[in-house]
Design an enzyme around this catalytic site. Structure first.
Site, PDB file in Angstrom:
ATOM      1  N   ARG A   1      -6.371   8.522   0.939  1.00 44.42           N
ATOM      2  CA  ARG A   1      -6.715   7.322   0.172  1.00 44.42           C
ATOM      3  C   ARG A   1      -8.230   7.136   0.068  1.00 44.42           C
ATOM      4  O   ARG A   1      -8.775   6.130   0.488  1.00 44.42           O
ATOM      5  CB  ARG A   1      -6.073   6.071   0.784  1.00 44.42           C
ATOM      6  CG  ARG A   1      -4.573   6.165   0.896  1.00 44.42           C
ATOM      7  CD  ARG A   1      -3.974   4.855   1.400  1.00 44.42           C
ATOM      8  NE  ARG A   1      -2.514   4.934   1.458  1.00 44.42           N
ATOM      9  CZ  ARG A   1      -1.731   3.974   1.927  1.00 44.42           C
ATOM     10  NH1 ARG A   1      -2.264   2.853   2.384  1.00 44.42           N
ATOM     11  NH2 ARG A   1      -0.425   4.115   1.934  1.00 44.42           N
TER      12      ARG A   1
ATOM     13  N   ASP B   1      -4.177  -0.659   8.978  1.00 49.35           N
ATOM     14  CA  ASP B   1      -3.817  -0.297   7.609  1.00 49.35           C
ATOM     15  C   ASP B   1      -5.091   0.210   6.928  1.00 49.35           C
ATOM     16  O   ASP B   1      -5.752   1.098   7.456  1.00 49.35           O
ATOM     17  CB  ASP B   1      -3.152  -1.475   6.881  1.00 49.35           C
ATOM     18  CG  ASP B   1      -2.431  -1.000   5.628  1.00 49.35           C
ATOM     19  OD1 ASP B   1      -1.839   0.092   5.644  1.00 49.35           O
ATOM     20  OD2 ASP B   1      -2.461  -1.707   4.611  1.00 49.35           O
TER      21      ASP B   1
ATOM     22  N   ASP C   1      -5.839  -4.727   7.061  1.00 48.29           N
ATOM     23  CA  ASP C   1      -7.001  -3.950   6.639  1.00 48.29           C
ATOM     24  C   ASP C   1      -8.244  -4.536   7.310  1.00 48.29           C
ATOM     25  O   ASP C   1      -8.256  -5.691   7.729  1.00 48.29           O
ATOM     26  CB  ASP C   1      -7.204  -4.052   5.122  1.00 48.29           C
ATOM     27  CG  ASP C   1      -5.954  -3.706   4.330  1.00 48.29           C
ATOM     28  OD1 ASP C   1      -5.219  -2.801   4.745  1.00 48.29           O
ATOM     29  OD2 ASP C   1      -5.729  -4.355   3.284  1.00 48.29           O
TER      30      ASP C   1
ATOM     31  N   ASP D   1      -8.721  -2.344   1.148  1.00 46.55           N
ATOM     32  CA  ASP D   1      -7.660  -2.230   0.154  1.00 46.55           C
ATOM     33  C   ASP D   1      -7.873  -3.252  -0.956  1.00 46.55           C
ATOM     34  O   ASP D   1      -8.186  -4.419  -0.697  1.00 46.55           O
ATOM     35  CB  ASP D   1      -6.286  -2.439   0.790  1.00 46.55           C
ATOM     36  CG  ASP D   1      -5.805  -1.210   1.566  1.00 46.55           C
ATOM     37  OD1 ASP D   1      -6.536  -0.200   1.577  1.00 46.55           O
ATOM     38  OD2 ASP D   1      -4.703  -1.265   2.143  1.00 46.55           O
TER      39      ASP D   1
HETATM   40 CA    CA Z   1      -3.439  -2.943   3.134  1.00 44.68          CA
END
Ligand code: CA
Ligand code: CA
Length: 447
Positions: free
Chosen positions: A318, A262, A223, A266
């Site tokens: 997301r 990614d 991330d 997160d």
């Molecule tokens: Ca992640």
């Protein structure tokens, strides 16, 4: 030293003496505005990060724990000196970032490449030849080449994942950029991150997951910023982007796009009490996962996050995807487009989203009914959201009614809680696009 920011007017009380400057004499040349913003704490009641002890980051730093950093080496030094152990360095510290810090920079001044980080036994062409589903079948890669890929990931993680300890403020000076690195807040309470451009945390060694989805997927480890096992984290006025390396430009292998990114931000692994305010998330695939596992275990009662006054521009999914947490999503502006758009808010297992006064601009081909997605959740509270479909103007709309009209089972309308931690007025949705355009993202704080 204290500083108080009221609205956009800055009222600061500062000592006359210059800061001693940590390990860098540049810090005594910081403007008084920069110094006061570096000492600023999360305002009272400003989202979930205001719960418990609140969020002060490095505000209590002594003069010798104020740093100005311009390279990966300087950043790691300021965080405690050893990237492998810095996450346990709880000394209060304020770190100003100047210019671009690249995760691949070597202490000797050279820039490492993926080839430098690859295990000697790893070869991507050989990986493709070996684990092609037509040859290997639809089972997870295993054996020497996959082992070599994993060792390569370990090498990259040690280099490009920058670990942050508790009681830390990291704040960008004008134009500051974290490039090709992951900022990892793991087991580190009380952290503030502001005014940074996060750019392209690419993975040199993506994993092939043949049973992720109907056709398999490439998955990345990294991330732009991760929050795990931490409380009281304030992520404010940053921009998250993949710059000139977008997901949309990746090559296709095994019939699937190579995914070298990614999440943007997160929040997983029992993290909680996080406020994400005034950030800009530029076009990419996955933006924000809140909770990474459906297991009804340690995440229950955790993952409480507030998102306010953020811009989600051109991202696909997301925004966020929510498991377990009570997640307050208010006054955000969504600008959604693209044939590959999937959904905005993912309603996952035991997730409790509260969606209020957000504005959604949808490109042709995206409907109000597309904004929610059921990942195993049951409820959403919503009120005051406005949606503009196609080129029509914003108007009041119910994401839930639109979703339920075309999906079974229906989602319920009561997530079972009412946010109380909010700082300042909640704007009407119609005012959100202009207000966030003027205030959200890196470069808007007067540092
Ligand atoms: Ca992640
Ligand atoms: Ca229905």
């Amino acid at each position: 030293m204290t500083a108080v920011v009221v609205g956009v007017a800055l009222v600061a009380v500062l000592p006359g003496a210059a800061l001693a400057g940590g390990n860098d004499k540049n810090s005594d040349r910081l403007s008084w505005v920069a110094r006061s913003l570096g000492r600023q704490v999360l305002p009272t009641n400003d989202g979930w990060a205001a719960a418990g002890p609140g969020t002060t980051g490095g505000a209590a730093a002594s003069a010798d724990q104020v740093y100005v950093v311009g390279s990966r080496t300087e950043l790691v030094d300021a965080l405690g000196g050893d990237n492998a152990t810095n996450r346990t360095n709880a000394t209060p510290k304020i770190i100003y970032v100047k210019g671009t810090v690249n995760g691949f920079d070597d202490p000797d001044g050279t820039r490492l490449t993926c080839a430098d980080l690859a295990d000697p036994e790893y070869d991507f062409d050989e990986f493709l030849a070996t684990y092609d589903p037509a040859v290997w079948g639809r089972v997870n890669p295993s054996g020497p080449l996959e082992d070599a890929r994993r060792r390569s990931v370990t090498n990259q993680t040690a280099q490009t994942q920058i670990n942050v300890g508790p009681n830390t403020t990291i704040i960008g000076l004008r134009g500051a950029t974290f490039e090709n690195l992951t900022l990892m807040v793991d087991s580190a309470n009380n952290v503030i991150v502001r005014n940074l451009l996060f750019d392209d945390a690419y993975d040199c060694f993506p994993a092939w997951s043949p049973n992720d989805g109907d056709a398999g997927n490439w998955n990345s480890q990294y991330d732009l910023m991760s929050v795990r096992r931490s409380e009281n984290v304030w992520v404010d006025h940053n921009t998250f982007t993949d710059g000139d390396n977008p997901d949309s430009a990746q090559p296709v292998h095994f019939g699937r796009p190579l995914q070298v990114h990614d999440g943007a931000l997160d929040i997983t692994h029992t993290a909680s009490l996080v406020t994400v305010s005034y950030n800009k998330f530029d076009g990419r695939d996955k933006v924000m996962l809140i909770g990474s596992s459906n297991t009804v275990g340690p995440d229950v009662g955790r993952l409480n996050v507030t998102l306010h006054h953020n811009i989600f521009d051109g991202s696909l999914q997301r925004l966020p995807r929510i498991r377990f947490g009570q997640v307050d999503v208010y006054n955000n502006h969504y600008k959604l487009s693209g044939d590959d758009f999937e959904y905005a808010v993912g309603v996952g297992v035991q997730g409790a989203p509260y969606l209020q006064n957000n504005a959604f601009h949808l490109a042709p081909g995206i409907a109000t009914a597309d904004l929610l997605y059921d990942w195993g959740g049951t409820v959403v509270t919503e009120q005051g959201n406005w949606v503009a479909e196609g080129r029509r103007p914003l108007r009041p709309a119910s994401l839930l009614d639109a979703y339920n009209a075309v999906n079974e089972p229906d989602l319920g309308a009561d997530a079972g809680w009412t946010p109380t931690l909010r700082h300042g007025p909640v704007l009407p949705a119609v005012a959100v696009p202009l207000y966030t355009r003027l205030t959200a993202g890196a470069g808007k704080l007067p540092v």
